[in-house]
Scaffold this motif. Structure first.
Motif, PDB file in Angstrom:
ATOM      1  N   ILE A  34       0.929  -1.256   0.040  1.00  0.00           N
ATOM      2  CA  ILE A  34       0.045  -0.171  -0.015  1.00  0.00           C
ATOM      3  C   ILE A  34       0.980   1.366   0.103  1.00  0.00           C
ATOM      4  O   ILE A  34       0.502   2.132  -0.736  1.00  0.00           O
ATOM      5  CB  ILE A  34      -1.097   0.013   1.266  1.00  0.00           C
ATOM      6  N   PHE A  35       1.984   1.179   0.896  1.00  0.00           N
ATOM      7  CA  PHE A  35       2.769   2.516   0.775  1.00  0.00           C
ATOM      8  C   PHE A  35       3.661   2.711  -0.506  1.00  0.00           C
ATOM      9  O   PHE A  35       3.931   3.640  -1.070  1.00  0.00           O
ATOM     10  CB  PHE A  35       3.818   2.360   1.991  1.00  0.00           C
ATOM     11  N   LEU A  36       3.891   1.522  -1.081  1.00  0.00           N
ATOM     12  CA  LEU A  36       4.396   1.574  -2.398  1.00  0.00           C
ATOM     13  C   LEU A  36       3.544   2.295  -3.476  1.00  0.00           C
ATOM     14  O   LEU A  36       4.101   2.865  -4.339  1.00  0.00           O
ATOM     15  CB  LEU A  36       4.763  -0.030  -2.981  1.00  0.00           C
ATOM     16  N   LEU A  37       1.972   1.927  -3.350  1.00  0.00           N
ATOM     17  CA  LEU A  37       1.524   2.450  -4.185  1.00  0.00           C
ATOM     18  C   LEU A  37       1.122   4.093  -4.038  1.00  0.00           C
ATOM     19  O   LEU A  37       1.136   4.944  -4.859  1.00  0.00           O
ATOM     20  CB  LEU A  37      -0.060   1.888  -4.215  1.00  0.00           C
ATOM     21  N   PHE A  38       1.205   4.052  -2.874  1.00  0.00           N
ATOM     22  CA  PHE A  38       0.909   5.813  -2.225  1.00  0.00           C
ATOM     23  C   PHE A  38       2.283   6.537  -2.748  1.00  0.00           C
ATOM     24  O   PHE A  38       2.546   7.863  -2.736  1.00  0.00           O
ATOM     25  CB  PHE A  38       0.688   5.981  -0.867  1.00  0.00           C
ATOM     26  N   ALA A  39       3.454   5.878  -2.960  1.00  0.00           N
ATOM     27  CA  ALA A  39       4.685   6.742  -3.431  1.00  0.00           C
ATOM     28  C   ALA A  39       4.664   7.161  -4.897  1.00  0.00           C
ATOM     29  O   ALA A  39       5.605   7.802  -5.400  1.00  0.00           O
ATOM     30  CB  ALA A  39       5.818   5.739  -3.138  1.00  0.00           C
ATOM     31  N   LEU A  40       3.712   6.594  -5.560  1.00  0.00           N
ATOM     32  CA  LEU A  40       3.829   6.807  -6.929  1.00  0.00           C
ATOM     33  C   LEU A  40       2.993   8.251  -7.440  1.00  0.00           C
ATOM     34  O   LEU A  40       3.554   8.823  -8.123  1.00  0.00           O
ATOM     35  CB  LEU A  40       3.120   5.598  -7.853  1.00  0.00           C
ATOM     36  N   PRO A  41       1.726   8.458  -6.972  1.00  0.00           N
ATOM     37  CA  PRO A  41       1.112   9.593  -7.535  1.00  0.00           C
ATOM     38  C   PRO A  41       1.495  11.096  -7.023  1.00  0.00           C
ATOM     39  O   PRO A  41       1.247  12.107  -7.538  1.00  0.00           O
ATOM     40  CB  PRO A  41      -0.232   9.414  -7.236  1.00  0.00           C
ATOM     41  N   PHE A  42       2.033  11.247  -5.771  1.00  0.00           N
ATOM     42  CA  PHE A  42       2.319  12.234  -5.233  1.00  0.00           C
ATOM     43  C   PHE A  42       3.662  12.917  -5.442  1.00  0.00           C
ATOM     44  O   PHE A  42       4.347  12.282  -5.716  1.00  0.00           O
ATOM     45  CB  PHE A  42       2.099  12.274  -3.592  1.00  0.00           C
ATOM     46  N   PRO A  43       4.057  14.261  -5.044  1.00  0.00           N
ATOM     47  CA  PRO A  43       5.342  14.581  -5.209  1.00  0.00           C
ATOM     48  C   PRO A  43       6.545  13.738  -4.397  1.00  0.00           C
ATOM     49  O   PRO A  43       6.145  13.685  -3.217  1.00  0.00           O
ATOM     50  CB  PRO A  43       5.121  16.271  -4.662  1.00  0.00           C
ATOM     51  N   PHE A  44       7.502  13.522  -5.211  1.00  0.00           N
ATOM     52  CA  PHE A  44       8.512  12.738  -4.285  1.00  0.00           C
ATOM     53  C   PHE A  44       9.338  13.613  -3.545  1.00  0.00           C
ATOM     54  O   PHE A  44       9.724  13.652  -2.207  1.00  0.00           O
ATOM     55  CB  PHE A  44       9.164  12.100  -5.231  1.00  0.00           C
ATOM     56  N   ILE A  45       9.857  14.627  -4.235  1.00  0.00           N
ATOM     57  CA  ILE A  45      10.853  15.703  -3.887  1.00  0.00           C
ATOM     58  C   ILE A  45      10.520  16.963  -4.439  1.00  0.00           C
ATOM     59  O   ILE A  45      10.219  17.093  -5.614  1.00  0.00           O
ATOM     60  CB  ILE A  45      12.147  15.259  -3.927  1.00  0.00           C
ATOM     61  N   SER A  46      10.587  18.101  -3.857  1.00  0.00           N
ATOM     62  CA  SER A  46      10.236  19.493  -4.641  1.00  0.00           C
ATOM     63  C   SER A  46      11.488  20.622  -3.891  1.00  0.00           C
ATOM     64  O   SER A  46      12.027  20.108  -2.910  1.00  0.00           O
ATOM     65  CB  SER A  46       9.218  20.008  -4.381  1.00  0.00           C
ATOM     66  N   PHE A  47      12.082  21.377  -5.052  1.00  0.00           N
ATOM     67  CA  PHE A  47      13.019  22.174  -4.462  1.00  0.00           C
ATOM     68  C   PHE A  47      12.881  23.729  -5.318  1.00  0.00           C
ATOM     69  O   PHE A  47      12.186  23.529  -6.453  1.00  0.00           O
ATOM     70  CB  PHE A  47      14.400  21.854  -4.717  1.00  0.00           C
ATOM     71  N   THR A  48      12.943  24.689  -4.641  1.00  0.00           N
ATOM     72  CA  THR A  48      12.941  25.885  -5.052  1.00  0.00           C
ATOM     73  C   THR A  48      14.338  26.521  -5.550  1.00  0.00           C
ATOM     74  O   THR A  48      15.190  26.467  -4.614  1.00  0.00           O
ATOM     75  CB  THR A  48      11.965  26.881  -4.498  1.00  0.00           C
ATOM     76  N   SER A  49      14.605  27.095  -6.754  1.00  0.00           N
ATOM     77  CA  SER A  49      16.075  27.631  -6.871  1.00  0.00           C
ATOM     78  C   SER A  49      15.653  28.731  -7.581  1.00  0.00           C
ATOM     79  O   SER A  49      14.777  28.779  -8.805  1.00  0.00           O
ATOM     80  CB  SER A  49      16.682  26.502  -7.648  1.00  0.00           C
ATOM     81  N   GLN A  50      16.051  30.133  -7.503  1.00  0.00           N
ATOM     82  CA  GLN A  50      15.918  31.180  -8.028  1.00  0.00           C
ATOM     83  C   GLN A  50      14.423  31.708  -8.268  1.00  0.00           C
ATOM     84  O   GLN A  50      14.208  31.972  -9.486  1.00  0.00           O
ATOM     85  CB  GLN A  50      16.809  31.182  -9.425  1.00  0.00           C
TER      86      GLN A  50
END
Ligand SMILES: [Zn+2]
Length: 216
Positions: free
Chosen positions: A70-86
Motif C-alpha cells: 500500500i505504501f509503495l502504491l502511495f509513493a507513485l502519484p504524489f510529489p516525491f521531492i520538490s525544490f525552489t531555486s531562483q
C-alpha cells in the motif's frame, strides 16, 4: 516468548520428526527436528544460521507485506521531492525521476531503477501476499509453490533501500544549492522500505517451505 537460542547438534536431533537441510555455507546435510517458537538452529560445523521460528511470523509477514505494498502504491502519484531555486519551484514525482533519467540518455539505468526499486519489490510483495493467504487456507491455492520460488529469486534483486540512500545523498547535495522539500511520496516510500525490510527479516526460507509441505 523469550528468545531462547538452541544450537542443533548431531546429538539432539533424534527424538522428533526430522527434515534434512543443507547448510548454505558449507553444504553439510543436517537433520533438523521441528523447532519450538523462539528457537534458532545453526550449522554444527560452521555456525551459519540455518533457520529460526518466530511465533505468528507468517501473520506478521502478511500484515507487513500488505502495508508495504500500500505504501509503495502511495509513493507513485504524489510529489516525491520538490525544490525552489531562483524563485522557480520544481516538483519531481517518483515516475519523473525514472523518466528524466531516460531522457538524459541513461536509458539502461532508468530501466534498472524501474525494475529494482518498483517492479521487482512490488511483484515480490504480491507473490508473498498470495503465498501467505494460500497458507492460511486449508488447501493451497494454485501456483503457490512456483510463486514462493519466485519470491526467493526476486528478494535478491530488490534494491529499494539502496535507491533511498542515493536519494538522500542527492538531497544533501542539492539542499546546499536550493530549498528542498520531501513530499508525501518520499515518506510513503520510506514507510514502504521499513515495512519491506521488517517483512523480509521475518521470512525464513526453511520454515515457510515446511509450512507449504504441511498443506500439500
Ligand atoms: Zn555450515
Amino acid at each position: 516468548m523469550v528468545n531462547k537460542m538452541k544450537q542443533i547438534t548431531k546429538e539432539n536431533h533424534v527424538e522428533e520428526a526430522e527434515a534434512t537441510i543443507a547448510c548454505h555455507e558449507c553444504d553439510l546435510l543436517i537433520s533438523l527436528p521441528e523447532l519450538e517458537f523462539g528457537q534458532t538452529a545453526s550449522c554444527p560445523r560452521c555456525n551459519h544460521l540455518l533457520t529460526r521460528r518466530f511465533l505468528g511470523a507468517h501473520n506478521r509477514i502478511l500484515a507487513l507485506s500488505i502495508s508495504a505494498f500500500i505504501f509503495l502504491l502511495f509513493a507513485l502519484p504524489f510529489p516525491f521531492i520538490s525544490f525552489t531555486s531562483q524563485g522557480k519551484e520544481f516538483v519531481i514525482s517518483f515516475a519523473d525521476s525514472i523518466v528524466n533519467m531516460a531522457l538524459m540518455d541513461f536509458f539502461s539505468i532508468a530501466i534498472l531503477i524501474l525494475f529494482t526499486t518498483l517492479l521487482i519489490p512490488g511483484a515480490c510483495l504480491l507473490a508473498l501476499i498470495y503465498v501467505l493467504i494460500s497458507l492460511q487456507r486449508k488447501r493451497l491455492m494454485p501456483y503457490t509453490h512456483q510463486l514462493l520460488q519466485i519470491v526467493f529469486i526476486l528478494v535478491d534483486w530488490n534494491m529499494a533501500e539502496i535507491f533511498l540512500v542515493a536519494i538522500l545523498v542527492s538531497f544533501i547535495k542539492v539542499s546546499s544549492l536550493a530549498s528542498v522539500f520531501l513530499g508525501l511520496s518520499f515518506w510513503s516510500y520510506v514507510f514502504f522500505i521499513i515495512c519491506l525490510i521488517a517483512s523480509l527479516s521475518l521470512l525464513d526460507r526453511y520454515q515457510i517451505w515446511q509450512k507449504v509441505k504441511q498443506h500439500d
